[in-house]
Scaffold this motif. Sequence first.
Motif, mmCIF file in Angstrom:
data_model
loop_
_atom_site.group_PDB
_atom_site.id
_atom_site.type_symbol
_atom_site.label_atom_id
_atom_site.label_comp_id
_atom_site.label_asym_id
_atom_site.label_seq_id
_atom_site.Cartn_x
_atom_site.Cartn_y
_atom_site.Cartn_z
ATOM 1 N N ARG A 72 -22.343 15.932 -31.453
ATOM 2 C CA ARG A 72 -21.759 16.961 -30.593
ATOM 3 C C ARG A 72 -22.352 16.888 -29.182
ATOM 4 N N THR A 73 -23.652 16.703 -29.082
ATOM 5 C CA THR A 73 -24.299 16.608 -27.775
ATOM 6 C C THR A 73 -23.807 15.387 -27.016
ATOM 7 N N VAL A 74 -23.690 14.255 -27.710
ATOM 8 C CA VAL A 74 -23.209 13.025 -27.077
ATOM 9 C C VAL A 74 -21.782 13.227 -26.570
ATOM 10 N N VAL A 75 -20.927 13.827 -27.388
ATOM 11 C CA VAL A 75 -19.530 14.050 -27.005
ATOM 12 C C VAL A 75 -19.450 14.985 -25.802
ATOM 13 N N LEU A 76 -20.233 16.055 -25.809
ATOM 14 C CA LEU A 76 -20.211 16.997 -24.688
ATOM 15 C C LEU A 76 -20.674 16.327 -23.391
ATOM 16 N N GLU A 77 -21.670 15.441 -23.479
ATOM 17 C CA GLU A 77 -22.133 14.716 -22.281
ATOM 18 C C GLU A 77 -21.035 13.800 -21.749
ATOM 19 N N ILE A 78 -20.375 13.090 -22.648
ATOM 20 C CA ILE A 78 -19.317 12.156 -22.235
ATOM 21 C C ILE A 78 -18.157 12.916 -21.604
ATOM 22 N N LEU A 79 -17.737 13.994 -22.249
ATOM 23 C CA LEU A 79 -16.615 14.764 -21.704
ATOM 24 C C LEU A 79 -16.996 15.480 -20.407
ATOM 25 N N GLY A 80 -18.273 15.783 -20.233
ATOM 26 C CA GLY A 80 -18.725 16.393 -18.993
ATOM 27 C C GLY A 80 -18.597 15.443 -17.815
ATOM 28 N N LYS A 81 -18.708 14.153 -18.085
ATOM 29 C CA LYS A 81 -18.599 13.136 -17.030
ATOM 30 C C LYS A 81 -17.147 12.746 -16.759
ATOM 31 N N ASN A 82 -16.256 13.015 -17.708
ATOM 32 C CA ASN A 82 -14.837 12.662 -17.581
ATOM 33 C C ASN A 82 -14.011 13.940 -17.514
ATOM 34 N N LYS A 83 -13.806 14.433 -16.322
ATOM 35 C CA LYS A 83 -13.133 15.721 -16.132
ATOM 36 C C LYS A 83 -11.684 15.711 -16.611
ATOM 37 N N LYS A 84 -11.018 14.551 -16.528
ATOM 38 C CA LYS A 84 -9.619 14.478 -16.962
ATOM 39 C C LYS A 84 -9.489 14.452 -18.481
ATOM 40 N N GLY A 85 -10.590 14.167 -19.169
ATOM 41 C CA GLY A 85 -10.568 14.110 -20.618
ATOM 42 C C GLY A 85 -10.353 12.702 -21.120
ATOM 43 N N LEU A 86 -10.495 12.534 -22.431
ATOM 44 C CA LEU A 86 -10.343 11.222 -23.058
ATOM 45 C C LEU A 86 -9.575 11.350 -24.364
ATOM 46 N N PRO A 87 -8.739 10.362 -24.669
ATOM 47 C CA PRO A 87 -8.125 10.348 -26.002
ATOM 48 C C PRO A 87 -9.191 10.006 -27.050
ATOM 49 N N LEU A 88 -8.909 10.283 -28.283
ATOM 50 C CA LEU A 88 -9.887 10.111 -29.351
ATOM 51 C C LEU A 88 -10.373 8.667 -29.453
ATOM 52 N N ALA A 89 -9.474 7.689 -29.337
ATOM 53 C CA ALA A 89 -9.870 6.287 -29.461
ATOM 54 C C ALA A 89 -10.857 5.904 -28.364
ATOM 55 N N GLU A 90 -10.572 6.324 -27.150
ATOM 56 C CA GLU A 90 -11.455 6.001 -26.030
ATOM 57 C C GLU A 90 -12.777 6.759 -26.150
ATOM 58 N N LEU A 91 -12.721 7.993 -26.613
ATOM 59 C CA LEU A 91 -13.938 8.778 -26.820
ATOM 60 C C LEU A 91 -14.823 8.108 -27.863
ATOM 61 N N SER A 92 -14.205 7.578 -28.896
ATOM 62 C CA SER A 92 -14.936 6.874 -29.939
ATOM 63 C C SER A 92 -15.672 5.661 -29.368
ATOM 64 N N GLU A 93 -15.011 4.913 -28.502
ATOM 65 C CA GLU A 93 -15.635 3.751 -27.865
ATOM 66 C C GLU A 93 -16.808 4.175 -26.990
#
Length: 134
Positions: A72-93
């Motif tokens: 959860r912490t890793v995902v929140l950090e990644i999404l915090g850097k990508n304001k437009k958001g990410l699809p699940l496949a790209e988030l997984s990568e």
Amino acid sequence: MPAVPTGYSVADIERILDERKAKLQELAVRRDQAQKEVDKLDAELQSLVGAGAVFGRNGRPRRRRRNETSLRTVVLEILGKNKKGLPLAELSEKVAETGYKSGSKNFRNVLYQCVYNTQSIVRDDASGCYKLKK
């Protein structure tokens, strides 16, 4: 528990009760002896494999992957850097790029459950991307 048969005297019932108590004590002693034997075997296994090992059903040590930060912490950090958001496949990568390790056969499902159950993350239906709530 079996019902007490009818037609017995009080003395007969007391004798039956005493027999059952004796059997209960005998089984408790046998259980304690068996537990001591299992504890000895566990200690022997631990000395051969090392401290902290947990054993699976096949008798081999089971190793659990440990990450320094939660998914959860890793995902929140990644999404915090990508304001437009990410699809699940790209988030997984992106999560894999951070070095996060998982033993899951279907990591995208684990990631989806994490995203779905995190209230500060929303899915944009138009783009199919996950992003932080504003």
